[in-house]
Scaffold this active site. Structure first.
Site, PDB file in Angstrom:
ATOM      1  N   SER A 210      49.710  46.793  50.305  1.00 64.31           N
ATOM      2  CA  SER A 210      49.601  46.119  51.603  1.00 64.31           C
ATOM      3  C   SER A 210      50.454  46.811  52.654  1.00 64.31           C
ATOM      4  O   SER A 210      50.016  46.996  53.801  1.00 64.31           O
ATOM      5  CB  SER A 210      50.009  44.646  51.484  1.00 64.31           C
ATOM      6  OG  SER A 210      49.112  43.958  50.648  1.00 64.31           O
TER       7      SER A 210
ATOM      8  N   GLY B 170      52.914  48.214  46.588  1.00 64.56           N
ATOM      9  CA  GLY B 170      53.104  48.647  47.967  1.00 64.56           C
ATOM     10  C   GLY B 170      51.804  48.878  48.714  1.00 64.56           C
ATOM     11  O   GLY B 170      51.801  49.451  49.804  1.00 64.56           O
TER      12      GLY B 170
ATOM     13  N   HIS C 200      54.054  38.524  54.249  1.00 65.39           N
ATOM     14  CA  HIS C 200      53.007  39.323  54.886  1.00 65.39           C
ATOM     15  C   HIS C 200      52.992  39.081  56.393  1.00 65.39           C
ATOM     16  O   HIS C 200      52.894  40.024  57.176  1.00 65.39           O
ATOM     17  CB  HIS C 200      51.638  39.004  54.284  1.00 65.39           C
ATOM     18  CG  HIS C 200      51.372  39.716  53.001  1.00 65.39           C
ATOM     19  ND1 HIS C 200      50.530  40.792  52.930  1.00 65.39           N
ATOM     20  CD2 HIS C 200      51.827  39.511  51.751  1.00 65.39           C
ATOM     21  CE1 HIS C 200      50.478  41.225  51.682  1.00 65.39           C
ATOM     22  NE2 HIS C 200      51.251  40.453  50.947  1.00 65.39           N
TER      23      HIS C 200
ATOM     24  N   ALA D  77      42.667  37.837  55.777  1.00 64.06           N
ATOM     25  CA  ALA D  77      43.314  37.315  54.570  1.00 64.06           C
ATOM     26  C   ALA D  77      42.255  36.621  53.723  1.00 64.06           C
ATOM     27  O   ALA D  77      41.626  35.662  54.168  1.00 64.06           O
ATOM     28  CB  ALA D  77      44.426  36.346  54.954  1.00 64.06           C
ATOM     29  N   THR D  78      42.049  37.111  52.514  1.00 68.09           N
ATOM     30  CA  THR D  78      41.001  36.571  51.654  1.00 68.09           C
ATOM     31  C   THR D  78      41.519  35.593  50.604  1.00 68.09           C
ATOM     32  O   THR D  78      40.735  35.047  49.840  1.00 68.09           O
ATOM     33  CB  THR D  78      40.264  37.716  50.926  1.00 68.09           C
ATOM     34  OG1 THR D  78      41.197  38.395  50.093  1.00 68.09           O
ATOM     35  CG2 THR D  78      39.609  38.670  51.911  1.00 68.09           C
TER      36      THR D  78
ATOM     37  N   GLY E 242      45.822  50.207  43.951  1.00 70.91           N
ATOM     38  CA  GLY E 242      47.063  50.290  43.200  1.00 70.91           C
ATOM     39  C   GLY E 242      47.240  49.053  42.345  1.00 70.91           C
ATOM     40  O   GLY E 242      46.418  48.139  42.379  1.00 70.91           O
ATOM     41  N   GLY E 243      48.307  49.041  41.594  1.00 72.89           N
ATOM     42  CA  GLY E 243      48.618  47.892  40.750  1.00 72.89           C
ATOM     43  C   GLY E 243      49.267  46.775  41.547  1.00 72.89           C
ATOM     44  O   GLY E 243      49.541  46.908  42.747  1.00 72.89           O
ATOM     45  N   ALA E 244      49.532  45.682  40.872  1.00 69.25           N
ATOM     46  CA  ALA E 244      50.181  44.538  41.506  1.00 69.25           C
ATOM     47  C   ALA E 244      51.566  44.934  42.011  1.00 69.25           C
ATOM     48  O   ALA E 244      52.312  45.633  41.311  1.00 69.25           O
ATOM     49  CB  ALA E 244      50.292  43.379  40.516  1.00 69.25           C
TER      50      ALA E 244
END
Length: 175
Positions: free
Chosen positions: A16, A14, A51, A33-34, A9-11
């Protein structure tokens, strides 16, 4: 073999939250977490805190871009958030930004990731941004990033069991 799901999806669409919901009933997820900690950046710290506040306390945490060993080893489900930051940090680590010809090194990392993803014994959910729907970036480095992001998403998508698209908090399957 484990179940592999890619959430695109885009920035701020939703993604995450959708990924977290897929694993909400699993007590022992490892959240990967990268993005790094981006020390000193208050906005980034706020995003990380948000998060963390959504994740169950029973979930573990791995902060790394070294995804292949995690995917290759058995263990609890992984939630990788996100492949976009993985690519950006991989490009940083391989010094592509200052020498765009080093993109072949990034391609090697991408191929290794795809191989590990396709063979993982774990259930895994990964989040990734779709960045190719906008304008063509003006500078060569950003164009390269966009192109590599498209290749990464396509490669991972084609070896996934399920691909979901998230927009405005709504998630739908891609077939």
């Amino acid at each position: 073999m484990g179940e592999r799901t890619l959430v695109l999806g885009g920035a701020r669409s939703g993604k995450s939250i959708a990924a977290e919901r897929l694993l909400a009933d699993v007590p022992d997820v490892v959240y990967v977490a990268t993005g790094g900690d981006d020390s000193g950046n208050a906005e980034w710290a706020d995003r990380i805190a948000l998060h963390r506040s959504r994740r169950p306390e029973s979930w573990g945490l791995a902060e790394t871009i070294d995804l292949v060993p995690l995917l290759e080893s058995p263990g609890p489900p992984l939630l990788i958030d996100c492949l976009t930051l993985w690519l950006s940090r991989t490009m940083d680590a391989t010094d592509v930004w200052s020498d765009l010809t080093r993109a072949t090194v990034v391609d090697q990392h991408l191929a290794a990731l795809a191989d590990a993803w396709s063979a993982t014994p774990r259930r895994v959910v990964a989040v990734s941004n779709d960045v190719g729907s906008g304008i063509v970036p003006a500078d060569p480095g950003t164009r390269l990033f966009r192109d590599l992001m498209g290749r990464l998403n396509t490669t991972i998508s084609l070896v996934s069991d399920q691909v979901l698209w998230t927009i405005a908090g709504r998630t739908m399957p891609l077939t």
